[in-house]
Design a protein around this motif. Structure first.
Motif, PDB file in Angstrom:
ATOM      1  N   THR A 106      10.874   9.373   0.370  1.00 17.46           N
ATOM      2  CA  THR A 106      11.607   8.967  -0.823  1.00 17.46           C
ATOM      3  C   THR A 106      11.171   8.723  -2.222  1.00 17.46           C
ATOM      4  O   THR A 106      10.786   9.242  -3.270  1.00 17.46           O
ATOM      5  CB  THR A 106      12.494   8.691  -0.397  1.00 17.46           C
TER       6      THR A 106
ATOM      7  N   GLN B 162       0.572  -0.987  -0.050  1.00 15.39           N
ATOM      8  CA  GLN B 162      -0.459   0.081  -0.133  1.00 15.39           C
ATOM      9  C   GLN B 162       1.435   1.291  -0.177  1.00 15.39           C
ATOM     10  O   GLN B 162       2.022   1.438   0.652  1.00 15.39           O
ATOM     11  CB  GLN B 162      -0.745   0.190   1.390  1.00 15.39           C
TER      12      GLN B 162
ATOM     13  N   GLY C 294       8.109   7.330   3.810  1.00 17.72           N
ATOM     14  CA  GLY C 294       8.108   6.932   2.426  1.00 17.72           C
ATOM     15  C   GLY C 294       8.466   8.246   1.730  1.00 17.72           C
ATOM     16  O   GLY C 294       7.705   8.153   0.369  1.00 17.72           O
TER      17      GLY C 294
ATOM     18  N   PRO D 236      16.237   0.863   7.744  1.00 18.56           N
ATOM     19  CA  PRO D 236      15.122   0.517   8.091  1.00 18.56           C
ATOM     20  C   PRO D 236      14.749  -0.355  10.343  1.00 18.56           C
ATOM     21  O   PRO D 236      13.210   0.068  10.724  1.00 18.56           O
ATOM     22  CB  PRO D 236      14.457  -0.743   7.725  1.00 18.56           C
TER      23      PRO D 236
END
Ligand code: AMP
Length: 503
Positions: A52, A23, A50, A313
């Motif tokens: 980038t 998503q 997110g 991350p």
């Protein structure tokens, strides 16, 4: 909402599927459709959201039409640091795997010749730090008149690092008809002014308040004595207490010199640690980061400038070895953990002299941070005094663009006129510095005590030096250079001053 609803090309969608994303994140859902329509976008979002991909995916889709010409890049992305620039390049490799894009990276610390060759071949995407870009421009190796899409990323970071005049200059070198995608975690007045000047009817997409910390992060304050050896001991205890729950951690320090000292101390105590600071050459930084990402290093000691915006991350813990002086740095630091819905922990080591900074952080994030095992009231009163001068509290910071490899220039307006991060300070004893690494081994405790005595002498001297210097508000005024410059006897400290006090 699905990625396929956003208008991205089939080749881009296939790469997104291969990346394992199911998503779009809110910034992607909000920004991508507008970016694909050629509109200017003002994205207010932090790293970790997110953002980038929010500009890379539409850029790749739009680049499918047309070809690059020599020395005339088609798109330009400006990043404040080399690491961020390199990370964006990685994003183009990942999401552009079904395309043949020429991506050129123009960052400091890498030879001009290789970069010129890439420009000569014709770049679809140019990713650059502002100083290096202007260096190439001034050498006549680059024409910016073919740029159709300009991305300004981490604009508030650019402001902190003194890049705004360069950004203004670059914006004026690119055709007025371009599309501009502009991202910033916060919107201080200087940034608002910039957007008013250079964006045309932008679509504003705001995804999270910069002042908020993720609810997935458990935050704790940990009391400590203020001496370096107290703080190091507190940190070691915390790391050991966390045991197997600690997969990996970033440990933030306020100053480069502390990054260095702490790194050496941790290695000496057999921790698997690395360090990241602005003076390391580009290859050493990237290797250090890669080792940390791959799990070869468990702990990464870093300063704000070196670490901000890094895409790591899965960090389980953040330790603030120093309480950040600027409360928004706390939000950025804590943002390294608890990403993408995962849980994370942060521990902030606090001494008595940190109270006002903690208050400011709690005010910013709108919540009280719990104490891990009792608050500072149990720390002896006498402990608080010595810490302040070594930290250089309230001292303005030196302007500079060291992270980019030269040409420093600071911010020029009002209370924000000095870059706030201490990463620009000089240091001598860092990993990767052969002179420092070759320094004779000395007992850590002994070194710390000597440091403290020197610090106290320097502080006393600094105090005397500073007494007559009052600024117009009647407050004490110190020069940024004072922070690390030797103010006492320098290298000629008389032997009697070096005798270690028995405490
Ligand atoms: P950024 O904010 O651009 O630094 O991205 C943070 C992290 O989120 C990176 O590791 C990305 O790979 C990841 N990411 C980006 N978009 C998505 C998405 N739609 N779903 C899951 N992860 C994503």
């Amino acid at each position: 909402m699905h990625f396929s609803d956003l208008g991205l090309s089939p080749k881009v969608l296939s790469a997104v599927t291969d990346a394992g994303y199911t998503q779009p994140t809110p910034i992607q859902a909000g920004a991508i459709p507008h970016a694909l329509q050629g509109k200017d976008v003002l994205g207010i979002a932090q790293t970790g959201t997110g953002k980038t991909a929010a500009f890379v995916l539409p850029m790749i889709t739009r680049l499918e039409k047309g070809r690059a010409r020599a020395r005339m890049p088609r798109t330009l992305i400006l990043e404040p640091t080399r690491e961020l620039a390199a990370q964006v390049e990685e994003n183009f490799t990942r999401y552009g795997k079904n395309h043949k894009l020429n991506v050129a990276l123009l960052i400091g610390g890498v030879s001009f010749d290789d970069q010129e060759r890439k420009l000569e071949r014709g770049a679809d995407v140019l990713i650059a730090t502002p100083g290096r870009l202007l260096d190439h421009f001034e050498r006549g190796k680059l024409l910016l008149t073919g740029v159709d899409i300009l991305v300004i990323d981490e604009a508030d970071r650019m402001l902190d690092m003194g890049f705004i005049p360069d950004i203004e200059r670059i914006c004026k070198l690119i055709p007025f008809t371009r599309q501009t995608l502009f991202f910033s975690a916060t919107m201080p007045p200087e940034i608002t002014k910039l957007t008013e000047q250079f964006l045309h009817a932008p679509v504003r997409v705001e995804v999270a308040r910069a002042a908020s910390t993720a609810s997935t992060v458990t935050q704790r304050l940990v009391k400590s004595g203020s001496k370096p050896w107290d703080k190091r001991e507190t940190l070691r205890r915390l790391i050991r207490e966390e045991e197997d729950g600690l997969k990996n951690a970033i440990i933030f320090c306020n100053r480069k010199v502390e990054v260095s000292e702490l790194f050496r101390s941790l290695v000496k105590h057999d921790f698997n640690a690395g360090a990241l600071h602005g003076d390391m050459d580009q290859r050493a930084r990237m290797t250090m980061l890669a080792n940390f990402r791959d799990g070869k290093l468990q702990l990464l000691v870093a300063s704000d400038v070196a670490a901000r915006g890094l895409d790591i991350p899965d960090v389980s813990h953040v330790f603030n070895y120093d309480v950040p002086i600027h409360s928004e740095d706390y939000v950025h630091r804590i943002g390294r953990t608890g990403r993408a819905g995962r849980s994370g922990k942060s521990f902030t080591i606090a001494t008595k002299s940190d109270t006002k900074y903690i208050d400011a952080i709690e005010k910013l994030i709108g919540q009280k941070i719990e104490w891990h095992d009792g608050d500072l009231s149990t720390v002896p009163v006498s402990d608080s005094e010595d810490d302040a001068p070594r930290r250089g509290r309230g001292a303005p910071r030196r302007a500079g663009r060291k992270d980019e490899g030269g040409r420093g220039r600071g911010r020029t307006s009002d209370k924000r006129s000095h870059p706030k991060h201490s990463d620009e300070e000089t240091e001598s004893a860092l990993p990767g510095n052969p002179a420092a690494d070759a320094a004779p081994a000395e007992s850590e405790e002994r070194r710390s005590r000597k440091d403290a005595i020197r610090g106290e002498n320097a502080a006393r001297k600094a105090h005397d030096d500073n007494r007559p210097q009052r600024d117009h508000r009647g407050g004490r005024h110190r020069h940024a250079e004072d922070d690390d410059k030797t103010v006492g006897f320098g290298d000629d400290v008389p032997a009697f001053m070096k005798i270690v006090a028995k405490v």
